[in-house]
Design a protein around this motif. Structure first.
Motif, short mmCIF file in Angstrom:
data_model
loop_
_atom_site.label_atom_id
_atom_site.label_comp_id
_atom_site.label_asym_id
_atom_site.label_seq_id
_atom_site.Cartn_x
_atom_site.Cartn_y
_atom_site.Cartn_z
N THR A 28 0.84 -1.20 0.00
CA THR A 28 0.00 0.00 0.00
C THR A 28 0.87 1.25 0.00
O THR A 28 0.63 2.19 -0.76
CB THR A 28 -0.94 0.01 1.22
N GLU A 29 1.89 1.25 0.84
CA GLU A 29 2.79 2.42 0.90
C GLU A 29 3.57 2.59 -0.40
O GLU A 29 3.80 3.70 -0.86
CB GLU A 29 3.76 2.28 2.08
N SER A 30 3.95 1.46 -1.01
CA SER A 30 4.64 1.52 -2.30
C SER A 30 3.74 2.15 -3.36
O SER A 30 4.18 2.99 -4.16
CB SER A 30 5.06 0.12 -2.74
N ARG A 31 2.47 1.78 -3.38
CA ARG A 31 1.53 2.36 -4.35
C ARG A 31 1.34 3.85 -4.08
O ARG A 31 1.32 4.67 -5.01
CB ARG A 31 0.18 1.63 -4.27
N LEU A 32 1.18 4.22 -2.82
CA LEU A 32 0.98 5.63 -2.47
C LEU A 32 2.21 6.46 -2.83
O LEU A 32 2.09 7.60 -3.30
CB LEU A 32 0.67 5.77 -0.98
N ASN A 33 3.40 5.90 -2.62
CA ASN A 33 4.61 6.60 -3.01
C ASN A 33 4.63 6.83 -4.52
O ASN A 33 5.01 7.91 -5.00
CB ASN A 33 5.84 5.79 -2.60
N GLY A 34 4.18 5.83 -5.30
CA GLY A 34 4.14 5.97 -6.74
C GLY A 34 3.19 7.06 -7.20
O GLY A 34 3.52 7.86 -8.07
N ILE A 35 2.00 7.13 -6.59
CA ILE A 35 1.03 8.14 -7.02
C ILE A 35 1.48 9.53 -6.62
O ILE A 35 1.23 10.52 -7.33
CB ILE A 35 -0.39 7.81 -6.49
N ARG A 36 2.18 9.65 -5.48
CA ARG A 36 2.72 10.95 -5.08
C ARG A 36 3.80 11.41 -6.06
O ARG A 36 3.83 12.57 -6.47
CB ARG A 36 3.29 10.87 -3.66
N LEU A 37 4.67 10.48 -6.45
CA LEU A 37 5.73 10.82 -7.40
C LEU A 37 5.15 11.19 -8.77
O LEU A 37 5.67 12.08 -9.45
CB LEU A 37 6.70 9.65 -7.55
N ALA A 38 4.08 10.49 -9.17
CA ALA A 38 3.48 10.76 -10.48
C ALA A 38 2.99 12.20 -10.58
O ALA A 38 2.97 12.79 -11.68
CB ALA A 38 2.33 9.79 -10.74
N ALA A 39 2.58 12.78 -9.47
CA ALA A 39 2.10 14.16 -9.48
C ALA A 39 3.24 15.16 -9.63
O ALA A 39 3.02 16.31 -10.02
CB ALA A 39 1.34 14.46 -8.18
N GLU A 40 4.48 14.71 -9.36
CA GLU A 40 5.62 15.62 -9.38
C GLU A 40 6.52 15.45 -10.59
O GLU A 40 7.16 16.41 -11.03
CB GLU A 40 6.47 15.39 -8.12
N LEU A 41 6.59 14.25 -11.15
CA LEU A 41 7.59 13.93 -12.16
C LEU A 41 7.11 14.25 -13.58
O LEU A 41 5.91 14.31 -13.85
CB LEU A 41 7.97 12.46 -12.07
N GLU A 42 8.08 14.42 -14.48
CA GLU A 42 7.80 14.65 -15.90
C GLU A 42 7.66 13.32 -16.62
O GLU A 42 8.07 12.26 -16.13
CB GLU A 42 8.96 15.43 -16.52
N LEU A 43 7.10 13.39 -17.82
CA LEU A 43 7.14 12.24 -18.71
C LEU A 43 8.58 11.97 -19.14
O LEU A 43 9.41 12.88 -19.13
CB LEU A 43 6.27 12.51 -19.95
N PRO A 44 8.91 10.74 -19.51
CA PRO A 44 10.28 10.46 -19.95
C PRO A 44 10.63 11.23 -21.21
O PRO A 44 9.77 11.48 -22.07
CB PRO A 44 10.28 8.95 -20.19
N ASP A 52 4.53 14.11 -24.70
CA ASP A 52 3.52 15.06 -24.22
C ASP A 52 2.47 15.36 -25.28
O ASP A 52 1.43 15.95 -24.98
CB ASP A 52 4.18 16.36 -23.74
N ARG A 53 2.71 14.93 -26.52
CA ARG A 53 1.73 15.11 -27.59
C ARG A 53 0.88 13.86 -27.81
O ARG A 53 -0.01 13.86 -28.67
CB ARG A 53 2.44 15.49 -28.89
N TRP A 54 1.15 12.81 -27.07
CA TRP A 54 0.37 11.59 -27.18
C TRP A 54 -0.82 11.66 -26.24
O TRP A 54 -0.80 12.36 -25.22
CB TRP A 54 1.22 10.38 -26.81
N ASP A 55 -1.86 10.90 -26.57
CA ASP A 55 -3.02 10.80 -25.69
C ASP A 55 -2.75 9.73 -24.64
O ASP A 55 -2.90 8.54 -24.88
CB ASP A 55 -4.28 10.46 -26.49
#
Length: 433
Positions: A28-44, A52-55
């Protein structure tokens, strides 16, 4: 700079779903860490591809219940397997693993082969040791989202000195655009073990577009040998994002055999980290692009071990208006003396509007090594066509023979005859023949 993005699920909802599915606190903590990071990180950042032009808006909806494993294969899967009492198979349907079978003989030897969610419950400490340690959540937004949203998947564990003589197979089927589809493959081959793993990604028809955001992590211990074969043929409504990575220790070897037969847009990375002395990686990738597909394929080997060896072959056929960026990267780190890295990328274009871009890259930080590359992009060789036609073969048949010969080095290495035949059929279908 923080990137503003709309998350596919809120952290509290994700926590509730994880809890309702009975997942341990560490996951659960691993998943929560992932969703928190997703809000901060850029696309590769990819070579000549603007993600960033893809859907990438639809990652599906996470389920809040687990249907459980059955002995009934989903419709559309039976033709991909030869199901016997001693067969070894895992099947995922949309978000959930629905079928898992391991022969009694292999189970008695200590082999574990099941879906990853079951493995978390039954072999939690073992899974925890390896999960997300090669494909790391903190790399970019997509790896973070995968860590948060993965489902189903496969866990394969082969104990020390155990040799598995038959291929272990998994099938991942998506036929619902509303479902989250993010399998995670986790393979651990202990010292001096042997195993062949084969998977197949397929899709039905559905309305709307969906993103497959998957990952595979393979750990090859000392003297172990792993053969990993994968064929992706998802439909044009599915964007396929996949990271395949391995860490190979002393005298271990990984062989990748990849068939990229998708109809939609694709970003694919196949990476071997040659950590140990005498470690070996052999990667073979074929791709066929058609329609207006946008494709980005990267095959990479990073050498840390002395006398480590890597071989990479990528062959792609582009038709109609398909475009492909094909990257081959060999990185030899300081101290990896006597390392040898070779790579070849070849693109065959069947249409004036098709585009292929082969990028061989050598990054060498050590003197006492060998490294080489070859790359070519071009049309079908007309001299070969004329030669075959002079032997009484029609132009259409001649072109077909040349294309099959071009792709043969990978197709012939598929370790499961049934899958090899299916790949041959997929090539014919993609080429409109």
């Amino acid at each position: 700079m923080t990137t503003q993005t709309v998350l596919p699920v809120e952290p509290q909802t994700l926590q509730n779903i994880s809890a309702s599915n009975g997942e341990p606190a560490w996951l659960t903590e691993s998943r929560l860490n992932g969703i928190r990071l997703a809000a901060e990180l850029e696309l590769p950042k990819l070579e000549k591809t603007r993600l960033d032009r893809w859907d990438l808006s639809n990652f599906g909806t996470m389920r809040q219940d687990r249907p459980g494993l059955t002995q009934q294969l989903p419709e559309g899967v039976a033709s991909y397997v030869d199901l016997k009492e001693d067969s070894n198979l895992v099947v995922q349907h949309n978000s959930s693993a629905v079928f898992a079978r391991l022969s009694a003989d292999l189970a008695a030897k200590g082999v574990i082969f099941t879906d990853l969610e079951t493995a978390v419950r039954e072999h939690g400490e073992l899974v925890k040791t390896y999960l997300h340690t090669i494909v790391k959540p903190e790399e970019n937004r997509l790896t973070a989202l995968h860590a948060a949203l993965w489902n189903g998947g496969v866990f394969l564990y082969v104990p020390k000195n155990v040799e598995v003589d038959v291929p272990l197979q998994s099938i991942f089927l998506i036929d619902d655009a509303s479902a989250s589809f993010a399998p995670h493959i986790l393979i651990v081959a202990e010292a001096n073990s042997r195993v062949t793993y084969v998977d197949n990604y397929i899709s039905g028809q559905y309305e709307g577009n969906v993103v497959h955001n998957g990952a595979a992590e393979v750990f090859v211990k000392e003297g172990a040998k792993v053969q990993f074969a994968s064929v992706h043929h998802l439909n044009e409504q599915t964007t396929d994002l996949i990271n395949r990575r391995s860490v190979v220790e002393n005298d271990g070897s990984i062989e990748w055999i990849v068939g990229e037969m998708n109809a939609g847009d694709v970003v694919s990375e196949t990476l071997s980290i040659l950590k140990g002395n005498g470690s070996v990686s052999d990667a073979k990738v074929i791709a066929v692009g058609s329609g207006s597909q946008k494709l980005n394929y990267t095959t990479k080997a990073v050498h840390f071990g002395k006398s480590s060896e890597s071989q990479m072959i990528t062959r792609a056929v582009m038709r109609e208006q398909a475009t492909a960026i094909i990257n081959g990267i060999t990185k030899i780190e300081k101290g990896a003396t006597k390392a040898n890295g070779e790579q070849t990328e070849k693109v065959l274009m069947l249409s004036p509007k098709a585009r292929g871009d082969a990028n061989p890259i050598l990054l060498i930080d050590e003197d006492d090594v060998k490294a080489g590359h070859a790359a070519s992009v071009g049309q079908v060789n007309q001299e070969q066509i004329y030669y075959l036609m002079s032997r009484g073969i029609s132009r259409e048949q001649a072109e077909r023979l040349i294309i099959y010969g071009f792709l043969a080095p990978v197709v012939s290495d598929i370790p499961l005859e049934q899958l090899q035949q299916q790949l041959q059929g997929l090539v014919e279908r993609k080429l409109g023949q």
